[in-house]
Design an enzyme around this catalytic site. Structure first.
Site, PDB file in Angstrom:
ATOM      1  N   ASP A  87     -74.430  93.954 -86.675  1.00 49.25           N
ATOM      2  CA  ASP A  87     -75.778  93.361 -86.718  1.00 49.25           C
ATOM      3  C   ASP A  87     -76.039  92.568 -87.993  1.00 49.25           C
ATOM      4  O   ASP A  87     -77.177  92.476 -88.465  1.00 49.25           O
ATOM      5  CB  ASP A  87     -76.861  94.451 -86.555  1.00 49.25           C
ATOM      6  N   LYS A 139     -74.145  87.785 -86.951  1.00 49.20           N
ATOM      7  CA  LYS A 139     -72.987  87.013 -86.478  1.00 49.20           C
ATOM      8  C   LYS A 139     -73.427  85.984 -85.440  1.00 49.20           C
ATOM      9  O   LYS A 139     -72.943  84.850 -85.438  1.00 49.20           O
ATOM     10  CB  LYS A 139     -71.933  87.958 -85.866  1.00 49.20           C
ATOM     11  N   GLY A 175     -74.813  93.054 -79.465  1.00 48.84           N
ATOM     12  CA  GLY A 175     -76.055  92.330 -79.186  1.00 48.84           C
ATOM     13  C   GLY A 175     -76.178  91.262 -80.245  1.00 48.84           C
ATOM     14  O   GLY A 175     -76.443  91.572 -81.406  1.00 48.84           O
ATOM     15  N   HIS A 176     -75.904  90.022 -79.866  1.00 54.08           N
ATOM     16  CA  HIS A 176     -75.910  88.919 -80.832  1.00 54.08           C
ATOM     17  C   HIS A 176     -77.111  88.027 -80.544  1.00 54.08           C
ATOM     18  O   HIS A 176     -77.203  87.427 -79.475  1.00 54.08           O
ATOM     19  CB  HIS A 176     -74.592  88.121 -80.739  1.00 54.08           C
ATOM     20  N   GLN A 214     -69.439  93.866 -83.544  1.00 52.84           N
ATOM     21  CA  GLN A 214     -69.549  95.034 -84.429  1.00 52.84           C
ATOM     22  C   GLN A 214     -69.255  94.601 -85.873  1.00 52.84           C
ATOM     23  O   GLN A 214     -69.468  93.455 -86.214  1.00 52.84           O
ATOM     24  CB  GLN A 214     -68.626  96.177 -83.974  1.00 52.84           C
TER      25      GLN A 214
END
Ligand code: GDP
Ligand code: IMO
Ligand code: MG
Length: 426
Positions: A18, A21, A45-46, A226
């Site tokens: 988080d 990225k 979750g990007h 990650q």
């Protein structure tokens, strides 16, 4: 990042995930021909903010929001076919054209319903605080050589065989966990038959396609998920994810040689966060932790869980520099610290009365860490509109200079807000 001598760039998280990225990949994708995800799965979750719209990408590379960019999901990813199409349909509804520019490695392993059941039921997943997306169990099946790959969908007979193997293992795992969930092989196969009509047209030999693109001098961005401290080998084991999140994983997870990689950009927040359990040496005390969480809106993009917050930990990022071979650093969320009157950087760990300046591998040592902090003046000015280093307050520049000198990698980008243009390229 891209130039005549720099065609393959890896973006990795250099903390516990988080780091931003998604935002950085979106910015760099402007100049890329391809963006390829190389590991992880729907645990990621990007977030990419475009104007007043916010997109959260789980499996699709964050380059998808740039119309001309082609995107691929590499063999190193564990692919959840069900939620992949939810994601694609969500993008199409939002007016993003995905057709003809999303490829899925035929060698990628599938996350099936029973992997999610096992993840949800297992006591060790709970202790780690996994995302519950079936990631660990899917990688376990891959390593145990009973995984189901995208290309198996082409062969119904063989597919039944491999699904039965996986289901059998899942049943015994569920029984041991005391779960009453039922694994129905026929239902799994029926779902796969339905999904394969959409999935097989996307299936591709991604390694070969990327190889050809490289020969044609294409600019290729490899998007990690990650963070380095969640890496199966280099992270805070066992409080990690089940894949190689670090730059070495990029070559394996796409199917190129490591010597093709020209640059590795580590993304770090100007502070530290972690979601899930496990050591976080610089975790803030209350009420400051809640304040920083609120300032940074630190709630998980996948699970909505509150992220734990801490000061910037130079040992963590120096370690990430080493295990990834970071050539560049992108510092995000500097703006989140704008209102604080002072900020700290952790420069050493005291463990059992001894000082350490390198991140230890032993969890028992990590649990005993007393961080040594260096305090710097806050800037108490908004940085959100800064577009050059000169436009940053001197205290913010001093903070970045100190970070740079401690982590042994040059800062190439500083992000000061969620929007594309809120970035300083150095
Ligand atoms: P990822 O998983 O590394 O892509 O990061 P996430 O998207 O899970 O979390 C990063 C969060 O920070 C997202 O909500 C981003 O929109 C946000 N973000 C990224 N860069 C910045 C920044 O420079 N400033 C602020 N305030 N937010 C940012
Ligand atoms: P992005 O790509 C932050 C964490 C989970 C848990 C551990 C194992 O958005 O940075 P898993 O479901 O992977 O078996 O969970 O890893 N985790 C993440 N933390 N960002 C992520 O992804 C994460 N993906 C997994 O919270 O501690
Ligand atoms: Mg995320």
């Amino acid at each position: 990042m891209f130039g005549p001598d720099s065609r393959v760039v890896v973006v990795v998280g250099a903390q516990w995930g988080d780091e931003g990225k998604g935002k950085l990949v979106d910015v760099l994708a402007e100049r890329a021909d391809w963006v390829v995800r190389y590991q992880g799965g729907a645990n990621a979750g990007h977030t990419v903010d475009l104007g007043d719209r916010s997109f959260v990408l789980h499996q699709i590379p964050s380059g998808i929001l740039h119309p001309g960019v082609r995107c691929a999901i590499g063999n190193g990813v564990v692919l959840d076919p069900d939620t992949l199409f939810e994601e694609i349909d969500g993008l199409v509804t939002a007016g993003i054209d995905v057709e003809g520019r999303l490829y899925v490695s035929e060698r990628a392993h599938l996350v099936l319903p029973y992997h999610k059941m096992v993840d949800a039921a297992s006591a060790s997943s709970k202790a780690i605080g996994t995302t519950g997306r079936g990631i660990g169990p899917a990688y376990e099946d891959k390593i145990a050589r009973r995984g189901v790959r995208v290309l198996d969908l082409r062969h119904p007979e063989r597919l039944r065989e491999v699904v039965e193997k996986g289901a059998e293992n899942a049943r015994s795992r569920l029984a041991r966990s005391g779960s009453d969930k039922v694994v129905d092989v026929d239902a799994v196969l029926a779902q796969l038959e339905r999904l394969s009509k959409r999935l097989l047209p996307l299936a591709d030999d991604v390694s070969l396609t990327v190889h050809r693109a490289l020969k044609a001098r294409a600019a290729i961005l490899l998007e990690g998920a990650q963070g380095s401290l969640l890496d199966i080998d280099h992270g805070t084991y066992p409080y990690v994810t089940s894949s190689s999140t670090t730059a070495g994983g990029a070559a394996i997870g796409v199917g190129i040689g490591p010597n093709e990689i020209d640059a590795v950009v580590g993304v770090v927040k100007a502070y530290t966060t972690r979601v899930g359990n496990g050591p976080l040496p610089t975790e803030l005390a209350e009420p400051l932790q809640s304040e920083v969480r609120k300032l940074g809106n630190e709630f998980g993009a996948t699970t909505g869980r509150a992220r734990r917050c801490g000061w910037f930990d130079a040992l963590v990022v120096k370690y990430a520099t080493r295990v990834n071979g970071l050539s560049d650093l992108a510092v995000t969320k500097l703006d989140v610290l704008d209102t604080l009157d002072r900020v700290a950087i952790c420069t050493g760990y005291e463990i059992n009365g001894e000082m350490h300046e390198d991140f230890p591998g032993d969890l028992l040592a990590l649990e005993k860490v007393v961080p040594r902090y260096e305090w710097l003046d806050g800037w108490q000015t908004s940085t959100a509109d800064a577009r050059t280093l000169d436009e940053l307050p001197s205290q913010a520049r001093a903070y970045l200079d100190r970070v740079e000198s401690l982590v042994e990698a040059p800062i190439t980008y500083v992000s000061v807000g969620t929007r594309r243009e809120q970035i300083i390229g150095i």
